[in-house]
Design a protein around this motif. Structure first.
Motif, mmCIF file in Angstrom:
data_model
loop_
_atom_site.group_PDB
_atom_site.id
_atom_site.type_symbol
_atom_site.label_atom_id
_atom_site.label_comp_id
_atom_site.label_asym_id
_atom_site.label_seq_id
_atom_site.Cartn_x
_atom_site.Cartn_y
_atom_site.Cartn_z
ATOM 1 N N GLU A 1 0.817 -1.212 0.000
ATOM 2 C CA GLU A 1 0.000 0.000 0.000
ATOM 3 C C GLU A 1 0.848 1.258 0.000
ATOM 4 O O GLU A 1 0.413 2.304 -0.466
ATOM 5 C CB GLU A 1 -0.943 -0.006 1.203
ATOM 6 N N SER A 2 2.096 1.126 0.491
ATOM 7 C CA SER A 2 2.933 2.319 0.541
ATOM 8 C C SER A 2 3.349 2.768 -0.858
ATOM 9 O O SER A 2 3.643 3.931 -1.066
ATOM 10 C CB SER A 2 4.169 2.068 1.404
ATOM 11 N N PHE A 3 3.405 1.842 -1.834
ATOM 12 C CA PHE A 3 3.743 2.301 -3.182
ATOM 13 C C PHE A 3 2.666 2.001 -4.217
ATOM 14 O O PHE A 3 2.683 2.549 -5.310
ATOM 15 C CB PHE A 3 5.107 1.754 -3.642
ATOM 16 N N LEU A 4 1.685 1.136 -3.905
ATOM 17 C CA LEU A 4 0.592 0.895 -4.868
ATOM 18 C C LEU A 4 -0.674 1.670 -4.505
ATOM 19 O O LEU A 4 -1.634 1.669 -5.267
ATOM 20 C CB LEU A 4 0.263 -0.597 -4.933
ATOM 21 N N GLY A 5 -0.665 2.278 -3.349
ATOM 22 C CA GLY A 5 -1.850 3.040 -2.935
ATOM 23 C C GLY A 5 -3.056 2.123 -2.786
ATOM 24 O O GLY A 5 -2.945 1.036 -2.211
ATOM 25 N N PRO A 6 -4.202 2.529 -3.368
ATOM 26 C CA PRO A 6 -5.421 1.727 -3.186
ATOM 27 C C PRO A 6 -5.545 0.552 -4.170
ATOM 28 O O PRO A 6 -6.523 -0.180 -4.137
ATOM 29 C CB PRO A 6 -6.532 2.747 -3.435
ATOM 30 N N VAL A 7 -4.550 0.386 -5.061
ATOM 31 C CA VAL A 7 -4.651 -0.648 -6.115
ATOM 32 C C VAL A 7 -4.940 -2.043 -5.549
ATOM 33 O O VAL A 7 -5.792 -2.766 -6.093
ATOM 34 C CB VAL A 7 -3.373 -0.655 -6.998
ATOM 35 N N PRO A 8 -4.274 -2.480 -4.484
ATOM 36 C CA PRO A 8 -4.545 -3.842 -3.982
ATOM 37 C C PRO A 8 -6.016 -4.104 -3.668
ATOM 38 O O PRO A 8 -6.461 -5.249 -3.689
ATOM 39 C CB PRO A 8 -3.697 -3.913 -2.707
ATOM 40 N N LYS A 9 -6.755 -3.038 -3.407
ATOM 41 C CA LYS A 9 -8.162 -3.240 -3.021
ATOM 42 C C LYS A 9 -9.032 -3.755 -4.165
ATOM 43 O O LYS A 9 -10.169 -4.169 -3.939
ATOM 44 C CB LYS A 9 -8.748 -1.921 -2.494
ATOM 45 N N VAL A 10 -8.516 -3.738 -5.387
ATOM 46 C CA VAL A 10 -9.348 -4.186 -6.517
ATOM 47 C C VAL A 10 -9.344 -5.706 -6.667
ATOM 48 O O VAL A 10 -10.059 -6.238 -7.508
ATOM 49 C CB VAL A 10 -8.919 -3.533 -7.865
#
Lengths: 414, 336
Positions: A357-366
């Protein structure tokens, strides 16, 4: 019932497929062994297993020193002195999980036998087990201090009263002294001079805590990663059935399409549950045997079961979706590899979520993996309850519904 | 005999492509009915519609009085399907495969066990029933494939190209099994094949199907009778209408027609059109002569060509069989 016959047949076929068995059951355990060991080193592991306890001392007297010496001697907790402003900022930034605040008038009140209150401020998502351990240690030391102080005060008072009375008629008999001691013990228990209250700061974060729990973190993450790989097995099984023509034969039999698909989906669902159970059992019992930090089911085993069911449903839906989209065997392999591994990596299956999350931001939430890992971490590492993971479970069920809907819409029976 | 299968205008379209073009036919109870046609003619598509695997685009069929659209569950219990593919689970034994398919048809316990033993006997595989199917020869796999279609004792059995890739011994065994099922158990059978020998051996009536259409349907005897006294293919350098009229006027010749040249297959990858042209035989055309009496017709035709000083490039006398009927009707060979 007919669906169950298809499921039973598929499980029979699966049990004869040693390659798949190795992939689905032994590979996760191997990964857990390797990654748990490696992450334990990264997380600090055996270098110092004590729970760090930042302390803010606002009092310049002797009592705080006595309290902190007692905590240090009790073991299990490592005192780290901090300035109030810095400590609160770090707690807000979730760089620390909890902090103990000793108030300004602690020594004065303590010496005057007035009740004082210590504040243990813990992060909302800090490990509840660790917070409880810290609380018990502080509470124990504070109780000892209370008892000592109250007994001494009581004995001094008794001495003064005895000195003022006639020697022939002592003010305190043995029975009266014992009774007084009992009263002081009871009072120190029910009305301690040093009381401890917990308070939670407002912001939510988990970096420090996850860094501390990295070896345990690996187990839910890898479990989710490998459980989702059963989607490929489900898709491959449907493809094989179509390829050899048995799907056509089943379509000609008196069995509904819904039963047919249910029968093909159930094995993946059951395999996902069995795989989860095996991996968690290894995390709980196996890791302990080889000297690594074991996993626990946390305070809500029911929550863990419900998350496992939601993940298994999601996996089965993904299997149907892959089977519906892929037209050839190589497409199933290619699509599964790209989709399942990419989703797994993005969703925190290999790299811890707080780093991602520190470098992908909210992307993992998809991806569903993110929600599954988050739910397991909350339940099994942070010790939260079922109510705390309802959103994660709902999102996983949403993903399942989406996968099934698109899969069934695109599915070609002939 | 009442009809167990009545097909009425059955059609299957995929976009603009019409795989089955509104065919109609019927099969009588206890009959062995053949669907003969080359690969891609629409035989499997037809069977797939009749067994409920796919839905027809239009038209319908009734099986033992039940409509395949409205009464599919009953139809499926009456039907048995032996698909062209080896629709078996290779890592499971023959017995495990049969137990599974039996359960799918609702068989349980003692009845299931008896039926499995029965069909294993029919296909003569009792002794090797517990071996994994993947260890069987192609012929043995075909026999298990047939056995799986017989478990629920269907009244109407669809056998879709059941002898593809089978050794002669297993092929004979399959033929015997089919004849026994029909003779001893009164099972009605729809048998598809592109081997005319099989259809001639097994079937009472045959529908010849090509490009999604039934182009002939009758008993084998009547179909062969379409060839009259015989069919002769005469290769000539050049053919025109006048020549065809002269040939048709010869004694013992019933009909003379120009046979269009077969459509060449598409160029293979890397094949050059010029190379294809160089390989082609000398230009020439073929006249099909339907004779009242083949021997007399040959003599008359050869005599006429000699008198006219027309060179003969080829001469072929077709045998009176279904292959010749197909060639006569379509200008193509069954296995082209």
């Amino acid at each position: 019932m007919t669906a169950w016959h298809i499921t039973r047949k598929d499980l029979q076929i699966f049990l004869k497929d040693r390659g798949s068995l190795v992939l689905l059951f032994l590979m996760p355990l191997l990964f857990i062994l390797v990654l748990s060991g490696a992450l334990m080193e990264i997380g600090g592991g055996e270098q110092d297993t004590r729970i760090p306890l930042p302390v803010i001392v606002l009092d310049g007297g002797q009592a705080p020193r006595a309290l902190l010496d007692g905590v240090d001697q009790a073991g299990g907790v490592r005192i780290e002195m901090m300035e109030e402003e810095a400590a609160m900022a770090q707690l807000d930034e979730s760089d620390i999980s909890r902090v103990l605040v000793i108030p300004a008038d602690f020594t004065e009140d303590f010496e005057a036998n007035r009740q004082v209150t210590l504040r243990l401020i813990s992060h909302p998502e800090a490990s509840s087990e660790e917070t409880e351990a810290v609380r018990l240690v502080i509470d124990g030391v504070a109780s000892d201090m209370s008892l000592e102080s109250q007994l001494i005060a009581s004995l001094e008072q008794m001495g003064q009263m005895q000195a003022a009375t006639d020697v022939e008629q002592p003010a305190f008999t043995t029975e009266r002294i014992v009774g007084q001691a009992r009263t002081q013990f009871e009072r120190s228990r029910t009305q301690p001079l040093v009381a401890l209250v917990e308070r939670l700061p407002g912001r939510i974060a988990e970096r420090r805590e996850e860094a501390e729990d990295m070896e345990r973190f690996a187990i839910p993450a890898l479990t989710v990663l490998f459980v989702f790989l059963t989607a490929q097995t489900a898709a491959q099984s449907i493809y094989d059935e179509k390829k050899v023509g048995s799907f056509r034969r089943l379509l000609a039999a008196p069995i509904s399409k819904a039963s047919l698909l249910l029968g093909k989906m159930l094995p993946a669902f059951l395999m996902a549950l069995i795989q989860t159970a095996v991996t968690f059992a290894f995390g709980i019992f196996g890791l302990r045997l080889i000297g690594l930090t074991p996993l626990t089911l946390g305070s809500s085993p029911l929550g863990v079961v419900l998350v496992a069911v939601a993940v298994a449903l999601c996996t089965s839906g993904l299997g149907i979706l892959i089977a519906a989209i892929a037209r050839t065997e190589s497409q199933i392999g290619g699509l599964s590899n790209v989709l399942l591994w990419a989703m797994g990596i993005v969703g925190g299956g290999i790299v811890p979520l707080f780093l991602l999350e520190s470098f992908l931001g909210p992307v993992p939430k998809v991806v569903p993996h993110y929600w599954a890992i988050r739910a397991y971490n909350d339940l099994m590492i942070r010790g939260l309850g079922l109510a705390d993971v309802t959103i994660e479970i709902a999102v996983l069920l949403g993903f399942s519904g989406l996968f099934f809907a698109v899969g069934l819409w695109r599915f070609e029976y002939d | 005999m009442p009809a167990i299968l009545e097909v009425d205008g059955l059609q299957k379209k995929y976009g603009d492509f019409e795989a089955v073009k509104g065919i109609s036919f019927s099969v009588e109870e206890g009959e062995v009915f053949g669907l003969l046609g080359p690969n891609g003619a629409g035989k499997t598509q037809t069977i797939s519609m009749l067994t409920g695997v796919i839905s027809p685009t239009s038209g319908t069929a009734r099986i033992a009085g039940h409509d395949i659209d409205n009464d599919l569950d009953k139809v499926k219990k009456i039907n048995g399907l032996v698909p062209q593919d080896l629709a078996l689970y290779p890592t499971l034994s023959a017995r495990a495969n049969l137990n599974f398919f039996g359960r799918i048809y609702g068989l349980r316990g003692r009845v299931l066990k008896e039926r499995v033993e029965d069909v294993l006997r029919i296909v003569a595989l009792t002794e090797r029933a517990d071996e994994a199917v993947e260890k069987y020869s192609g012929g043995m796999k075909r026999r298990v494939n047939i056995a799986a279609g017989l478990l629920h004792q269907p009244r109407l059995l669809f056998l879709d190209e059941p002898t593809v890739g089978v050794d002669p011994q297993s092929r004979n065994h399959i033929f015997e099994s089919v004849m026994r099922l029909n003779r001893e158990r009164g099972m009605s059978i729809v048998y598809t094949s592109h081997y005319m020998e099989e259809v001639e051996l097994l079937c009472d009536r045959v529908a010849i199907i090509d490009q999604g259409e039934i182009i002939a349907l009758d008993t084998i005897k009547n179909l062969i009778a379409m060839l009259g006294g015989g069919v002769i293919h005469v290769g000539l350098p050049q053919v025109d209408d006048a020549l065809l009229a002269q040939l048709e006027a010869l004694p013992a010749v019933a009909e003379a027609a120009h046979v269009p040249p077969p459509t060449p297959p598409p160029l293979a990858e890397g094949e050059e059109p010029e190379a294809r042209e160089r390989e082609e035989v000398a230009p020439g055309e073929v006249v099909k002569i339907l004779a009242d009496h083949s021997q007399r017709a040959i003599v008359n035709v050869l005599s006429f060509l000699n008198d006219q000083d027309i060179a003969l490039t080829s001469l072929e006398i077709l045998e009176p069989n279904l292959e010749s009927v197909f060639l006569h009707l379509t200008g193509k060979k069954l296995r082209e």
